[in-house]
Write a protein that holds these residues in place. Structure first.
Motif, PDB file in Angstrom:
ATOM      1  N   GLY A 282      46.919   1.435 -12.184  1.00  0.00           N
ATOM      2  CA  GLY A 282      47.219   2.044 -13.474  1.00  0.00           C
ATOM      3  C   GLY A 282      46.052   2.909 -13.939  1.00  0.00           C
ATOM      4  N   SER A 283      45.973   3.241 -15.211  1.00  0.00           N
ATOM      5  CA  SER A 283      46.768   2.651 -16.283  1.00  0.00           C
ATOM      6  C   SER A 283      48.231   3.110 -16.228  1.00  0.00           C
ATOM      7  CB  SER A 283      46.193   3.022 -17.645  1.00  0.00           C
ATOM      8  OG  SER A 283      44.906   2.488 -17.801  1.00  0.00           O
TER       9      SER A 283
ATOM     10  N   LEU B  73      46.287   9.795 -18.739  1.00  0.00           N
ATOM     11  CA  LEU B  73      47.208   8.701 -18.389  1.00  0.00           C
ATOM     12  C   LEU B  73      48.455   9.149 -17.630  1.00  0.00           C
ATOM     13  CD1 LEU B  73      46.935   6.629 -21.702  1.00  0.00           C
ATOM     14  CD2 LEU B  73      45.898   6.095 -19.505  1.00  0.00           C
TER      15      LEU B  73
ATOM     16  N   SER C 297      46.696  -2.454 -15.264  1.00  0.00           N
ATOM     17  CA  SER C 297      46.154  -1.882 -16.499  1.00  0.00           C
ATOM     18  C   SER C 297      47.302  -1.211 -17.249  1.00  0.00           C
ATOM     19  CB  SER C 297      45.074  -0.855 -16.150  1.00  0.00           C
ATOM     20  OG  SER C 297      44.803  -0.057 -17.278  1.00  0.00           O
TER      21      SER C 297
ATOM     22  N   LYS D   4      40.242  -3.705 -22.081  1.00  0.00           N
ATOM     23  CA  LYS D   4      39.306  -2.660 -21.616  1.00  0.00           C
ATOM     24  C   LYS D   4      38.636  -2.035 -22.830  1.00  0.00           C
ATOM     25  CE  LYS D   4      37.834   0.262 -18.276  1.00  0.00           C
ATOM     26  NZ  LYS D   4      38.588   0.977 -17.262  1.00  0.00           N
TER      27      LYS D   4
ATOM     28  N   ASN E 243      34.944   1.420 -20.681  1.00  0.00           N
ATOM     29  CA  ASN E 243      35.713   2.604 -20.288  1.00  0.00           C
ATOM     30  C   ASN E 243      34.795   3.836 -20.184  1.00  0.00           C
ATOM     31  OD1 ASN E 243      37.969   4.257 -19.755  1.00  0.00           O
ATOM     32  ND2 ASN E 243      39.239   3.017 -21.117  1.00  0.00           N
ATOM     33  N   LEU E 244      35.425   5.001 -20.034  1.00  0.00           N
ATOM     34  CA  LEU E 244      34.690   6.269 -19.944  1.00  0.00           C
ATOM     35  C   LEU E 244      33.868   6.508 -21.207  1.00  0.00           C
ATOM     36  CD1 LEU E 244      37.736   8.334 -18.682  1.00  0.00           C
ATOM     37  CD2 LEU E 244      35.741   7.712 -17.310  1.00  0.00           C
TER      38      LEU E 244
ATOM     39  N   GLY F 118      30.664   7.122 -14.184  1.00  0.00           N
ATOM     40  CA  GLY F 118      29.535   7.071 -13.262  1.00  0.00           C
ATOM     41  C   GLY F 118      28.213   6.691 -13.897  1.00  0.00           C
TER      42      GLY F 118
ATOM     43  N   VAL G 205      31.815  -2.943 -15.673  1.00  0.00           N
ATOM     44  CA  VAL G 205      32.181  -1.661 -15.051  1.00  0.00           C
ATOM     45  C   VAL G 205      31.302  -0.555 -15.607  1.00  0.00           C
ATOM     46  CG1 VAL G 205      34.087  -0.090 -14.535  1.00  0.00           C
ATOM     47  CG2 VAL G 205      34.589  -2.351 -15.432  1.00  0.00           C
TER      48      VAL G 205
ATOM     49  N   LEU H 143      34.572   2.694  -9.586  1.00  0.00           N
ATOM     50  CA  LEU H 143      35.468   3.775  -9.183  1.00  0.00           C
ATOM     51  C   LEU H 143      34.653   4.984  -8.713  1.00  0.00           C
ATOM     52  CD1 LEU H 143      38.544   5.030 -11.269  1.00  0.00           C
ATOM     53  CD2 LEU H 143      37.397   6.297  -9.490  1.00  0.00           C
TER      54      LEU H 143
HETATM   55  C1  FMN Z   1      39.154   9.498 -12.001  1.00  0.00           C
HETATM   56  C2  FMN Z   1      39.103   8.422 -13.051  1.00  0.00           C
HETATM   57  C3  FMN Z   1      40.266   8.015 -13.674  1.00  0.00           C
HETATM   58  C4  FMN Z   1      40.235   6.985 -14.618  1.00  0.00           C
HETATM   59  N1  FMN Z   1      41.403   6.543 -15.200  1.00  0.00           N
HETATM   60  C5  FMN Z   1      41.380   5.429 -15.960  1.00  0.00           C
HETATM   61  C6  FMN Z   1      42.584   4.833 -16.428  1.00  0.00           C
HETATM   62  O1  FMN Z   1      43.689   5.308 -16.153  1.00  0.00           O
HETATM   63  N2  FMN Z   1      42.502   3.692 -17.171  1.00  0.00           N
HETATM   64  C7  FMN Z   1      41.308   3.100 -17.489  1.00  0.00           C
HETATM   65  O2  FMN Z   1      41.291   2.044 -18.142  1.00  0.00           O
HETATM   66  N3  FMN Z   1      40.141   3.648 -17.056  1.00  0.00           N
HETATM   67  C8  FMN Z   1      40.157   4.772 -16.308  1.00  0.00           C
HETATM   68  N4  FMN Z   1      38.976   5.300 -15.847  1.00  0.00           N
HETATM   69  C9  FMN Z   1      37.690   4.641 -16.208  1.00  0.00           C
HETATM   70  C10 FMN Z   1      37.215   3.702 -15.096  1.00  0.00           C
HETATM   71  O3  FMN Z   1      38.146   2.661 -14.872  1.00  0.00           O
HETATM   72  C11 FMN Z   1      35.833   3.105 -15.432  1.00  0.00           C
HETATM   73  O4  FMN Z   1      35.942   2.338 -16.611  1.00  0.00           O
HETATM   74  C12 FMN Z   1      34.763   4.177 -15.637  1.00  0.00           C
HETATM   75  O5  FMN Z   1      34.953   5.275 -14.790  1.00  0.00           O
HETATM   76  C13 FMN Z   1      33.349   3.623 -15.380  1.00  0.00           C
HETATM   77  O6  FMN Z   1      33.248   3.102 -14.052  1.00  0.00           O
HETATM   78  P1  FMN Z   1      32.632   3.962 -12.812  1.00  0.00           P
HETATM   79  O7  FMN Z   1      31.313   4.500 -13.293  1.00  0.00           O
HETATM   80  O8  FMN Z   1      32.512   2.993 -11.681  1.00  0.00           O
HETATM   81  O9  FMN Z   1      33.609   5.043 -12.524  1.00  0.00           O
HETATM   82  C14 FMN Z   1      38.992   6.371 -14.942  1.00  0.00           C
HETATM   83  C15 FMN Z   1      37.816   6.831 -14.327  1.00  0.00           C
HETATM   84  C16 FMN Z   1      37.854   7.844 -13.390  1.00  0.00           C
HETATM   85  C17 FMN Z   1      36.558   8.296 -12.736  1.00  0.00           C
END
Ligand code: FMN
Length: 373
Positions: free
Chosen positions: A101-102, A131, A160, A233, A262-263, A282, A309, A332
Protein backbone atom coordinates in the motif's frame (compact mmCIF):
# COMPACT_ATOMS: atom_id res chain seq x y z
CA UNK A 1 31.14 -18.87 -2.28
CA UNK A 2 28.08 -17.25 -0.68
CA UNK A 3 30.19 -14.26 0.32
CA UNK A 4 31.57 -13.86 -3.19
CA UNK A 5 28.03 -13.85 -4.60
CA UNK A 6 26.87 -11.30 -2.00
CA UNK A 7 29.79 -8.89 -2.42
CA UNK A 8 29.56 -9.23 -6.15
CA UNK A 9 25.86 -8.48 -6.22
CA UNK A 10 26.17 -5.39 -4.02
CA UNK A 11 29.07 -4.06 -6.08
CA UNK A 12 27.26 -4.91 -9.28
CA UNK A 13 24.19 -3.00 -8.14
CA UNK A 14 25.99 0.09 -6.87
CA UNK A 15 28.74 0.14 -9.52
CA UNK A 16 26.93 -1.01 -12.67
CA UNK A 17 23.16 -1.43 -12.36
CA UNK A 18 22.37 1.71 -10.34
CA UNK A 19 24.30 4.09 -12.63
CA UNK A 20 22.40 2.63 -15.59
CA UNK A 21 19.04 2.82 -13.81
CA UNK A 22 19.75 6.37 -12.68
CA UNK A 23 20.10 7.51 -16.31
CA UNK A 24 16.35 6.91 -16.59
CA UNK A 25 13.62 8.84 -14.80
CA UNK A 26 12.78 7.45 -11.35
CA UNK A 27 9.13 7.05 -12.42
CA UNK A 28 10.15 4.75 -15.29
CA UNK A 29 12.59 2.78 -13.12
CA UNK A 30 10.00 2.27 -10.39
CA UNK A 31 7.35 0.93 -12.74
CA UNK A 32 9.88 -1.37 -14.51
CA UNK A 33 11.14 -2.62 -11.14
CA UNK A 34 7.59 -3.48 -10.04
CA UNK A 35 6.91 -5.33 -13.32
CA UNK A 36 10.18 -7.27 -13.11
CA UNK A 37 9.86 -8.01 -9.39
CA UNK A 38 6.32 -9.22 -9.86
CA UNK A 39 7.35 -11.58 -12.72
CA UNK A 40 10.44 -12.92 -10.96
CA UNK A 41 8.42 -13.51 -7.79
CA UNK A 42 6.11 -15.92 -9.64
CA UNK A 43 8.93 -18.37 -10.44
CA UNK A 44 10.12 -20.63 -7.68
CA UNK A 45 13.66 -21.20 -9.04
CA UNK A 46 14.19 -17.46 -9.40
CA UNK A 47 12.89 -16.84 -5.89
CA UNK A 48 15.28 -19.48 -4.61
CA UNK A 49 18.16 -17.87 -6.48
CA UNK A 50 17.29 -14.47 -4.98
CA UNK A 51 17.10 -16.06 -1.56
CA UNK A 52 20.43 -17.82 -1.91
CA UNK A 53 22.12 -14.67 -3.16
CA UNK A 54 20.75 -12.18 -0.67
CA UNK A 55 18.71 -13.46 2.27
CA UNK A 56 20.33 -14.03 5.67
CA UNK A 57 18.84 -16.03 8.53
CA UNK A 58 19.87 -16.23 12.14
CA UNK A 59 17.63 -17.27 15.04
CA UNK A 60 19.09 -14.46 17.18
CA UNK A 61 17.18 -11.99 14.99
CA UNK A 62 13.77 -13.60 15.37
CA UNK A 63 10.98 -12.24 17.60
CA UNK A 64 7.31 -12.88 18.29
CA UNK A 65 5.37 -9.61 18.42
CA UNK A 66 1.64 -9.50 19.14
CA UNK A 67 1.43 -13.19 18.25
CA UNK A 68 3.25 -12.88 14.91
CA UNK A 69 6.61 -14.47 14.19
CA UNK A 70 9.26 -12.28 12.59
CA UNK A 71 12.42 -14.03 11.29
CA UNK A 72 14.29 -10.73 11.36
CA UNK A 73 13.43 -7.11 12.20
CA UNK A 74 13.96 -5.57 8.75
CA UNK A 75 10.79 -4.82 6.79
CA UNK A 76 9.76 -3.10 3.57
CA UNK A 77 8.16 0.28 4.28
CA UNK A 78 4.86 1.37 2.71
CA UNK A 79 4.94 2.85 -0.77
CA UNK A 80 7.16 0.57 -2.89
CA UNK A 81 4.61 -2.22 -3.35
CA UNK A 82 1.48 -0.13 -3.66
CA UNK A 83 -0.68 -2.82 -5.24
CA UNK A 84 0.61 -5.84 -3.34
CA UNK A 85 2.40 -7.42 -6.30
CA UNK A 86 5.84 -7.91 -4.78
CA UNK A 87 5.26 -9.98 -1.65
CA UNK A 88 6.95 -13.18 -2.98
CA UNK A 89 10.09 -11.45 -4.26
CA UNK A 90 10.45 -9.19 -1.22
CA UNK A 91 10.16 -12.25 1.00
CA UNK A 92 12.76 -14.06 -1.13
CA UNK A 93 15.34 -11.27 -0.84
CA UNK A 94 15.08 -11.57 2.93
CA UNK A 95 12.67 -8.99 4.35
CA UNK A 96 11.28 -10.13 7.70
CA UNK A 97 7.96 -8.40 7.07
CA UNK A 98 6.42 -6.54 4.16
CA UNK A 99 4.15 -3.52 4.08
CA UNK A 100 1.92 -3.12 1.03
CA UNK A 101 0.00 0.00 0.00
CA UNK A 102 -0.97 2.55 1.01
CA UNK A 103 -4.32 1.24 -0.19
CA UNK A 104 -7.48 3.29 -0.39
CA UNK A 105 -11.14 2.43 -0.71
CA UNK A 106 -11.50 3.75 -4.24
CA UNK A 107 -9.16 3.41 -7.20
CA UNK A 108 -6.81 6.35 -7.05
CA UNK A 109 -4.74 7.60 -9.99
CA UNK A 110 -2.54 9.78 -7.84
CA UNK A 111 -1.06 13.16 -8.65
CA UNK A 112 0.07 14.12 -12.16
CA UNK A 113 3.55 12.71 -12.90
CA UNK A 114 6.46 13.01 -12.23
CA UNK A 115 5.97 11.27 -8.88
CA UNK A 116 9.61 10.94 -7.92
CA UNK A 117 12.74 13.08 -7.96
CA UNK A 118 16.13 11.77 -6.80
CA UNK A 119 18.59 13.75 -4.68
CA UNK A 120 21.57 11.33 -4.76
CA UNK A 121 23.94 13.66 -2.84
CA UNK A 122 21.56 13.49 0.12
CA UNK A 123 20.45 9.88 -0.39
CA UNK A 124 16.90 11.19 -0.62
CA UNK A 125 13.87 11.04 -2.89
CA UNK A 126 11.15 13.66 -3.29
CA UNK A 127 7.85 11.76 -3.44
CA UNK A 128 4.65 13.18 -4.90
CA UNK A 129 2.59 10.10 -5.72
CA UNK A 130 -0.61 11.11 -3.96
CA UNK A 131 -1.62 7.56 -2.96
CA UNK A 132 -1.98 6.02 -6.44
CA UNK A 133 -3.29 2.44 -6.10
CA UNK A 134 -5.80 0.12 -7.70
CA UNK A 135 -8.22 0.28 -4.74
CA UNK A 136 -9.33 -2.15 -2.04
CA UNK A 137 -11.41 -4.49 -4.27
CA UNK A 138 -8.68 -5.15 -6.84
CA UNK A 139 -6.06 -5.56 -4.12
CA UNK A 140 -8.28 -7.96 -2.16
CA UNK A 141 -8.60 -10.06 -5.34
CA UNK A 142 -4.84 -10.20 -5.86
CA UNK A 143 -4.17 -11.03 -2.20
CA UNK A 144 -6.84 -13.77 -2.42
CA UNK A 145 -5.07 -15.31 -5.47
CA UNK A 146 -1.68 -15.04 -3.76
CA UNK A 147 -3.00 -16.84 -0.66
CA UNK A 148 -3.73 -19.96 -2.67
CA UNK A 149 -0.42 -19.99 -4.54
CA UNK A 150 2.82 -21.71 -3.55
CA UNK A 151 4.51 -18.31 -3.36
CA UNK A 152 2.19 -17.16 -0.58
CA UNK A 153 3.64 -15.04 2.19
CA UNK A 154 5.32 -16.74 5.11
CA UNK A 155 6.41 -13.44 6.65
CA UNK A 156 3.94 -11.04 8.25
CA UNK A 157 2.24 -8.77 5.71
CA UNK A 158 1.12 -5.36 6.86
CA UNK A 159 -1.53 -3.56 4.85
CA UNK A 160 -1.15 0.20 4.93
CA UNK A 161 -4.53 1.90 4.65
CA UNK A 162 -5.06 5.54 3.70
CA UNK A 163 -7.99 7.78 2.86
CA UNK A 164 -8.81 8.00 -0.87
CA UNK A 165 -7.13 11.08 -2.28
CA UNK A 166 -10.14 12.89 -3.75
CA UNK A 167 -12.52 15.72 -3.11
CA UNK A 168 -15.37 13.25 -2.39
CA UNK A 169 -13.67 11.91 0.72
CA UNK A 170 -12.43 15.21 2.04
CA UNK A 171 -14.90 15.65 4.94
CA UNK A 172 -14.02 13.86 8.17
CA UNK A 173 -17.09 11.63 8.01
CA UNK A 174 -16.41 10.56 4.42
CA UNK A 175 -12.72 10.15 5.19
CA UNK A 176 -13.40 7.89 8.19
CA UNK A 177 -15.90 5.86 6.20
CA UNK A 178 -13.28 5.44 3.47
CA UNK A 179 -10.74 3.94 5.92
CA UNK A 180 -13.42 1.71 7.46
CA UNK A 181 -14.53 0.28 4.10
CA UNK A 182 -10.95 -0.61 3.20
CA UNK A 183 -10.29 -2.25 6.56
CA UNK A 184 -13.49 -4.29 6.28
CA UNK A 185 -12.62 -5.52 2.79
CA UNK A 186 -9.01 -6.37 3.60
CA UNK A 187 -9.42 -7.82 7.09
CA UNK A 188 -9.10 -11.37 5.76
CA UNK A 189 -5.72 -10.71 4.18
CA UNK A 190 -3.67 -8.65 6.64
CA UNK A 191 -1.39 -9.83 9.42
CA UNK A 192 -1.11 -6.22 10.62
CA UNK A 193 -2.80 -2.99 9.58
CA UNK A 194 -0.95 0.30 9.40
CA UNK A 195 -3.17 3.38 9.36
CA UNK A 196 -1.56 6.07 7.27
CA UNK A 197 -2.77 9.34 8.80
CA UNK A 198 0.23 11.30 7.62
CA UNK A 199 0.55 11.21 3.83
CA UNK A 200 1.74 14.73 3.00
CA UNK A 201 0.59 14.64 -0.64
CA UNK A 202 -3.18 14.40 -0.52
CA UNK A 203 -6.24 16.50 -1.24
CA UNK A 204 -7.07 18.61 1.80
CA UNK A 205 -3.80 17.77 3.65
CA UNK A 206 -3.56 15.49 6.71
CA UNK A 207 -6.95 15.72 8.44
CA UNK A 208 -6.33 13.00 11.02
CA UNK A 209 -3.23 14.50 12.57
CA UNK A 210 -5.21 16.56 15.07
CA UNK A 211 -6.11 14.85 18.37
CA UNK A 212 -9.91 15.25 18.06
CA UNK A 213 -10.06 13.95 14.51
CA UNK A 214 -7.65 11.12 15.20
CA UNK A 215 -9.81 10.17 18.18
CA UNK A 216 -12.87 10.01 15.90
CA UNK A 217 -11.03 7.88 13.32
CA UNK A 218 -9.65 5.46 15.91
CA UNK A 219 -13.07 5.20 17.58
CA UNK A 220 -14.52 4.01 14.26
CA UNK A 221 -11.64 1.54 13.84
CA UNK A 222 -12.11 0.20 17.41
CA UNK A 223 -15.72 -0.56 16.51
CA UNK A 224 -14.52 -2.99 13.81
CA UNK A 225 -12.95 -5.27 16.45
CA UNK A 226 -10.11 -6.15 14.10
CA UNK A 227 -8.27 -9.36 14.90
CA UNK A 228 -4.91 -8.05 13.74
CA UNK A 229 -2.53 -5.58 15.42
CA UNK A 230 -2.99 -1.98 14.31
CA UNK A 231 -0.10 0.48 13.89
CA UNK A 232 -0.39 4.21 13.21
CA UNK A 233 1.98 5.77 10.67
CA UNK A 234 3.08 8.97 12.36
CA UNK A 235 3.86 12.33 10.76
CA UNK A 236 7.53 13.23 10.53
CA UNK A 237 8.19 16.86 11.23
CA UNK A 238 5.71 18.08 13.78
CA UNK A 239 6.77 19.53 17.13
CA UNK A 240 7.11 16.98 19.94
CA UNK A 241 4.21 18.57 21.86
CA UNK A 242 1.82 17.93 18.95
CA UNK A 243 3.28 14.49 18.28
CA UNK A 244 2.81 13.61 21.93
CA UNK A 245 -0.82 14.80 21.89
CA UNK A 246 -1.42 12.25 19.11
CA UNK A 247 0.26 9.49 21.16
CA UNK A 248 -1.98 10.42 24.12
CA UNK A 249 -5.00 9.74 21.89
CA UNK A 250 -3.54 6.57 20.37
CA UNK A 251 -2.97 4.82 23.69
CA UNK A 252 -6.66 5.15 24.55
CA UNK A 253 -7.63 2.99 21.55
CA UNK A 254 -7.11 -0.57 20.29
CA UNK A 255 -3.79 0.27 18.72
CA UNK A 256 -0.72 -1.88 19.29
CA UNK A 257 1.98 0.34 17.89
CA UNK A 258 3.28 3.28 15.90
CA UNK A 259 5.42 3.49 12.77
CA UNK A 260 7.87 6.35 13.17
CA UNK A 261 7.73 8.11 10.70
CA UNK A 262 6.40 9.19 7.33
CA UNK A 263 7.93 11.48 4.68
CA UNK A 264 9.33 14.83 5.76
CA UNK A 265 7.73 18.08 4.59
CA UNK A 266 10.32 20.54 5.86
CA UNK A 267 12.68 21.51 2.99
CA UNK A 268 15.33 23.16 5.13
CA UNK A 269 18.80 22.01 4.02
CA UNK A 270 17.37 19.98 1.14
CA UNK A 271 19.06 20.66 -2.20
CA UNK A 272 16.00 20.75 -4.43
CA UNK A 273 14.12 23.43 -6.33
CA UNK A 274 10.81 24.58 -4.85
CA UNK A 275 9.17 23.67 -8.19
CA UNK A 276 9.70 19.97 -7.34
CA UNK A 277 6.65 19.08 -5.23
CA UNK A 278 6.46 16.36 -2.59
CA UNK A 279 7.63 14.91 0.69
CA UNK A 280 11.26 13.92 1.34
CA UNK A 281 12.45 10.39 2.13
CA UNK A 282 15.82 8.88 3.00
CA UNK A 283 18.75 10.32 4.92
CA UNK A 284 17.09 13.69 5.70
CA UNK A 285 14.36 11.82 7.64
CA UNK A 286 16.83 9.89 9.78
CA UNK A 287 17.54 12.24 12.69
CA UNK A 288 13.90 13.16 13.39
CA UNK A 289 12.86 9.52 13.18
CA UNK A 290 15.59 8.50 15.65
CA UNK A 291 14.60 11.25 18.07
CA UNK A 292 10.87 10.45 17.99
CA UNK A 293 11.54 6.72 18.39
CA UNK A 294 13.45 7.46 21.60
CA UNK A 295 10.89 9.93 22.92
CA UNK A 296 7.99 7.62 22.09
CA UNK A 297 9.76 4.74 23.82
CA UNK A 298 10.46 6.86 26.91
CA UNK A 299 6.82 7.91 27.14
CA UNK A 300 4.89 4.86 25.98
CA UNK A 301 7.41 2.05 25.41
CA UNK A 302 5.35 -0.11 27.78
CA UNK A 303 2.14 0.42 25.76
CA UNK A 304 3.18 0.78 22.12
CA UNK A 305 5.39 -1.33 19.84
CA UNK A 306 7.57 0.94 17.71
CA UNK A 307 8.48 0.34 14.06
CA UNK A 308 11.39 2.64 13.22
CA UNK A 309 11.51 4.04 9.67
CA UNK A 310 13.55 6.76 8.00
CA UNK A 311 17.00 6.84 6.46
CA UNK A 312 18.17 3.27 7.06
CA UNK A 313 21.11 2.45 4.78
CA UNK A 314 23.32 0.29 7.01
CA UNK A 315 23.17 -2.21 9.86
CA UNK A 316 24.33 0.59 12.18
CA UNK A 317 21.35 2.74 11.15
CA UNK A 318 18.92 -0.09 11.89
CA UNK A 319 20.64 -1.03 15.16
CA UNK A 320 20.63 2.58 16.39
CA UNK A 321 16.83 2.73 15.93
CA UNK A 322 16.47 -0.59 17.77
CA UNK A 323 18.63 0.60 20.67
CA UNK A 324 16.52 3.77 20.78
CA UNK A 325 13.32 1.75 21.13
CA UNK A 326 12.19 0.23 17.82
CA UNK A 327 11.22 -3.45 17.90
CA UNK A 328 11.14 -3.59 14.11
CA UNK A 329 12.58 -1.35 11.39
CA UNK A 330 11.34 -0.58 7.88
CA UNK A 331 13.13 0.87 4.89
CA UNK A 332 12.41 1.93 1.33
CA UNK A 333 14.87 4.53 0.06
CA UNK A 334 17.81 2.33 1.14
CA UNK A 335 16.56 -0.40 -1.19
CA UNK A 336 16.61 2.05 -4.11
CA UNK A 337 20.10 3.42 -3.38
CA UNK A 338 21.80 0.20 -2.19
CA UNK A 339 19.91 -2.56 -4.02
CA UNK A 340 18.42 -5.88 -2.91
CA UNK A 341 21.53 -7.14 -1.08
CA UNK A 342 20.95 -4.43 1.56
CA UNK A 343 18.41 -6.45 3.54
CA UNK A 344 20.71 -9.44 4.08
CA UNK A 345 23.71 -7.23 4.76
CA UNK A 346 21.79 -5.31 7.45
CA UNK A 347 20.72 -8.55 9.10
CA UNK A 348 24.25 -9.97 8.94
CA UNK A 349 25.58 -6.71 10.37
CA UNK A 350 23.00 -6.76 13.18
CA UNK A 351 24.30 -10.12 14.38
CA UNK A 352 27.85 -8.72 14.45
CA UNK A 353 26.63 -5.74 16.46
CA UNK A 354 24.86 -8.07 18.92
CA UNK A 355 28.16 -9.94 19.32
CA UNK A 356 30.05 -6.68 19.85
CA UNK A 357 27.65 -5.63 22.61
CA UNK A 358 27.30 -9.05 24.21
CA UNK A 359 23.58 -9.53 23.49
CA UNK A 360 22.09 -12.96 22.81
CA UNK A 361 19.12 -11.73 20.88
CA UNK A 362 17.85 -8.62 19.11
CA UNK A 363 15.14 -8.23 21.75
CA UNK A 364 17.84 -7.55 24.36
CA UNK A 365 18.93 -4.39 22.54
CA UNK A 366 15.49 -2.75 22.19
CA UNK A 367 15.32 0.61 23.92
CA UNK A 368 18.56 0.44 25.86
CA UNK A 369 19.64 3.87 24.58
CA UNK A 370 16.23 5.58 24.77
CA UNK A 371 17.06 7.39 28.00
CA UNK A 372 20.23 8.90 26.48
CA UNK A 373 18.23 11.23 24.21
C1 FMN B 1 8.59 6.15 -3.35
C2 FMN B 1 7.96 6.28 -1.99
C3 FMN B 1 6.60 6.09 -1.84
C4 FMN B 1 6.01 6.17 -0.58
N1 FMN B 1 4.66 5.93 -0.42
C5 FMN B 1 4.15 5.82 0.82
C6 FMN B 1 2.81 5.39 1.03
O1 FMN B 1 2.07 5.10 0.08
N2 FMN B 1 2.35 5.27 2.30
C7 FMN B 1 3.13 5.55 3.40
O2 FMN B 1 2.67 5.40 4.54
N3 FMN B 1 4.41 5.97 3.23
C8 FMN B 1 4.93 6.09 1.99
N4 FMN B 1 6.24 6.48 1.83
C9 FMN B 1 7.06 6.78 3.03
C10 FMN B 1 7.91 5.57 3.44
O3 FMN B 1 7.09 4.47 3.79
C11 FMN B 1 8.83 5.93 4.62
O4 FMN B 1 8.04 6.29 5.74
C12 FMN B 1 9.78 7.09 4.30
O5 FMN B 1 10.19 7.07 2.96
C13 FMN B 1 11.04 7.05 5.18
O6 FMN B 1 11.74 5.81 5.02
P1 FMN B 1 13.00 5.64 4.01
O7 FMN B 1 13.95 6.76 4.33
O8 FMN B 1 13.55 4.28 4.29
O9 FMN B 1 12.46 5.74 2.63
C14 FMN B 1 6.82 6.46 0.56
C15 FMN B 1 8.20 6.69 0.37
C16 FMN B 1 8.77 6.60 -0.88
C17 FMN B 1 10.27 6.84 -1.02
Amino acid sequence: MGNIVRVFTHQTYVGVIKPLLFTQSPDVVHSKAVELGSKVGKHRPLRQLASLSWAYKNPRLSQTIHGLEYDNPVGLSAGFDKNARLIPIMQAIGFGHITVGSITSKVCEGNPKPWFHRIPEQKAIVVHVGLANTGREAIAASLRDAKGSQSKARVPVTISVARTNSQETSTDKEGIDDYVQTLKTLRLYADNFEINISCPNTYGGEPFTTPARLDALLGAIDALNLMQPVYIKMPSDVPWRKYCSLLDVIIRHSVQGVTVSNLRKNRQGIAVSSSVKGGISGLPTQAASDLFIAKTYQKYGDKLTIIGVGGIFTAEDAYRKIRLGASLVDLLTGLIYEGPSLVGSINRGLVKLLDRDGFDSIEDAIGIDAHKV
